[in-house]
Design a protein around this motif. Structure first.
Motif, mmCIF file in Angstrom:
data_model
loop_
_atom_site.group_PDB
_atom_site.id
_atom_site.type_symbol
_atom_site.label_atom_id
_atom_site.label_comp_id
_atom_site.label_asym_id
_atom_site.label_seq_id
_atom_site.Cartn_x
_atom_site.Cartn_y
_atom_site.Cartn_z
ATOM 1 N N GLY A 51 0.783 -1.227 0.000
ATOM 2 C CA GLY A 51 0.000 0.000 0.000
ATOM 3 C C GLY A 51 0.809 1.267 0.000
ATOM 4 O O GLY A 51 0.258 2.365 -0.053
ATOM 5 N N GLY A 52 2.139 1.144 0.071
ATOM 6 C CA GLY A 52 2.991 2.328 0.064
ATOM 7 C C GLY A 52 2.919 3.085 1.374
ATOM 8 O O GLY A 52 2.419 2.589 2.379
ATOM 9 N N GLY A 53 3.450 4.299 1.335
ATOM 10 C CA GLY A 53 3.499 5.124 2.526
ATOM 11 C C GLY A 53 4.918 5.568 2.810
ATOM 12 O O GLY A 53 5.848 5.211 2.084
ATOM 13 N N PRO A 54 5.114 6.381 3.843
ATOM 14 C CA PRO A 54 6.427 6.961 4.096
ATOM 15 C C PRO A 54 7.476 5.925 4.501
ATOM 16 O O PRO A 54 7.191 4.985 5.242
ATOM 17 C CB PRO A 54 6.173 7.964 5.221
ATOM 18 C CG PRO A 54 4.911 7.505 5.871
ATOM 19 C CD PRO A 54 4.103 6.869 4.791
ATOM 20 N N LEU A 113 5.644 5.052 9.870
ATOM 21 C CA LEU A 113 6.339 4.631 8.656
ATOM 22 C C LEU A 113 5.816 3.305 8.133
ATOM 23 O O LEU A 113 5.319 2.466 8.888
ATOM 24 C CB LEU A 113 7.842 4.496 8.920
ATOM 25 C CG LEU A 113 8.585 5.742 9.386
ATOM 26 C CD1 LEU A 113 10.059 5.402 9.630
ATOM 27 C CD2 LEU A 113 8.457 6.873 8.367
ATOM 28 N N ARG A 114 6.009 3.114 6.835
ATOM 29 C CA ARG A 114 5.729 1.818 6.207
ATOM 30 C C ARG A 114 7.010 1.048 5.906
ATOM 31 O O ARG A 114 6.955 -0.129 5.564
ATOM 32 C CB ARG A 114 4.948 2.030 4.909
ATOM 33 C CG ARG A 114 3.562 2.592 5.100
ATOM 34 C CD ARG A 114 2.665 1.673 5.904
ATOM 35 N NE ARG A 114 2.583 0.327 5.325
ATOM 36 C CZ ARG A 114 1.935 -0.695 5.884
ATOM 37 N NH1 ARG A 114 1.352 -0.529 7.058
ATOM 38 N NH2 ARG A 114 1.894 -1.868 5.294
ATOM 39 N N GLY A 115 8.141 1.705 6.012
ATOM 40 C CA GLY A 115 9.391 1.011 5.752
ATOM 41 C C GLY A 115 10.581 1.758 6.316
ATOM 42 O O GLY A 115 10.553 2.990 6.450
ATOM 43 N N ILE A 116 11.614 1.001 6.694
ATOM 44 C CA ILE A 116 12.885 1.548 7.163
ATOM 45 C C ILE A 116 14.010 0.789 6.487
ATOM 46 O O ILE A 116 14.000 -0.451 6.443
ATOM 47 C CB ILE A 116 13.039 1.406 8.690
ATOM 48 C CG1 ILE A 116 12.086 2.342 9.438
ATOM 49 C CG2 ILE A 116 14.485 1.673 9.128
ATOM 50 C CD1 ILE A 116 12.075 2.114 10.952
ATOM 51 N N VAL A 117 14.981 1.537 5.976
ATOM 52 C CA VAL A 117 16.242 0.954 5.508
ATOM 53 C C VAL A 117 17.349 1.460 6.414
ATOM 54 O O VAL A 117 17.493 2.665 6.625
ATOM 55 C CB VAL A 117 16.541 1.333 4.044
ATOM 56 C CG1 VAL A 117 17.948 0.878 3.650
ATOM 57 C CG2 VAL A 117 15.506 0.704 3.117
ATOM 58 N N SER A 118 18.112 0.527 6.962
ATOM 59 C CA SER A 118 19.323 0.847 7.725
ATOM 60 C C SER A 118 20.476 0.170 7.004
ATOM 61 O O SER A 118 20.747 -1.015 7.201
ATOM 62 C CB SER A 118 19.198 0.333 9.170
ATOM 63 O OG SER A 118 20.427 0.453 9.847
ATOM 64 N N TRP A 119 21.129 0.942 6.141
ATOM 65 C CA TRP A 119 22.141 0.403 5.226
ATOM 66 C C TRP A 119 23.521 0.717 5.806
ATOM 67 O O TRP A 119 24.030 1.805 5.637
ATOM 68 C CB TRP A 119 21.956 1.023 3.838
ATOM 69 C CG TRP A 119 22.605 0.291 2.711
ATOM 70 C CD1 TRP A 119 23.705 0.689 1.997
ATOM 71 C CD2 TRP A 119 22.180 -0.944 2.121
ATOM 72 N NE1 TRP A 119 23.989 -0.229 1.021
ATOM 73 C CE2 TRP A 119 23.067 -1.244 1.072
ATOM 74 C CE3 TRP A 119 21.145 -1.838 2.405
ATOM 75 C CZ2 TRP A 119 22.946 -2.402 0.288
ATOM 76 C CZ3 TRP A 119 21.014 -2.979 1.641
ATOM 77 C CH2 TRP A 119 21.908 -3.244 0.595
ATOM 78 N N TYR A 120 24.088 -0.242 6.518
ATOM 79 C CA TYR A 120 25.403 -0.077 7.162
ATOM 80 C C TYR A 120 25.409 1.093 8.145
ATOM 81 O O TYR A 120 26.400 1.800 8.250
ATOM 82 C CB TYR A 120 26.509 0.097 6.116
ATOM 83 C CG TYR A 120 26.698 -1.123 5.263
ATOM 84 C CD1 TYR A 120 27.570 -2.139 5.650
ATOM 85 C CD2 TYR A 120 25.990 -1.280 4.082
ATOM 86 C CE1 TYR A 120 27.715 -3.271 4.871
ATOM 87 C CE2 TYR A 120 26.131 -2.416 3.304
ATOM 88 C CZ TYR A 120 26.995 -3.407 3.704
ATOM 89 O OH TYR A 120 27.143 -4.536 2.933
#
Length: 212
Positions: A51-54, A113-120
């Motif tokens: 559904g998407g989102g921030p 939030l609908r998603g989190i990226v923690s990239w290194y």
């Protein structure tokens, strides 16, 4: 006023000092990493189909992953401890939102939030502190939201500190990191391990988790 832990100040200062060089070295870092791009693309797809989102990239550095996620159709912003990194990101990608902040105390509402990226980015968190970070990630994720972790894998060794070129970092066994996230209320969706490429020292891990 709550005093900031010394490792946060040290990390911010260390990245401020090398921000320009770091940005120049890593601006095209995804170009020759198809498995890394694939992990980000799968993350983007599950967010969109949900559904998407921030979405937030936490520990965004100079913003190149945030920008890639935007190209994949996500409503994404970046956050980083380093004010100099945020200045560089804003200059490079003026159409995107970047903020200075700390991953352990996010200025976000519960389930925003609908998603989190923690990239290194969690690699610099002392192991005993990391469960609190994962709980904070869960707090700001809506049920069913996704978390993607990128990190250095320890190849069947215990959690291991190493001499990262910027500041002290930690390598994690992928099973242990998955279990830690599971204890905080996440379910594993999938994982990727890739061997180090030329110029890299360690195996690389990616974990995709869903908030229960």
């Amino acid at each position: 006023m709550i005093e900031r832990p010394s490792y946060l100040t040290d990390t911010a200062n260390a990245y401020d000092a090398v921000a320009a060089l770091y940005a120049s070295l890593f601006q095209n870092a995804l170009d020759d990493q198809p498995l890394d791009r694939a992990a980000l693309e799968v993350f983007a797809e599950v967010v969109r189909t949900g559904g998407g989102g921030p979405v937030a990239e936490l520990g965004c550095g100079p913003g190149y992953v945030t920008a890639y996620l935007r190209k994949l159709g996500l409503d994404v912003f970046g956050l980083d401890l380093s004010p100099v990194m945020i200045e560089i990101a804003r200059e490079a990608y003026p159409e995107l939102r970047f903020e200075v902040g700390s991953m352990d105390a996010l200025d976000l509402a519960d389930e925003e939030l609908r998603g989190i990226v923690s990239w290194y980015s969690v690699i610099h968190v002392p192991p005993q502190e990391l469960p609190a970070y994962i709980r904070e990630f869960r707090r700001v994720l809506a049920p069913g939201g996704h978390l993607l972790l990128g990190f250095f894998e320890s190849e069947d060794e215990p959690v291991t500190p190493f001499d990262h070129k910027v500041t002290t970092a930690y390598r994690w066994p992928i099973d242990e990191l998955a279990a830690l996230a599971g204890a905080a209320g996440f379910a594993e969706v999938g994982r990727v391990l890739r061997e180090p490429h030329e110029g890299e020292r360690f195996r690389q891990g990616r974990l995709l988790m869903r908030r229960k």
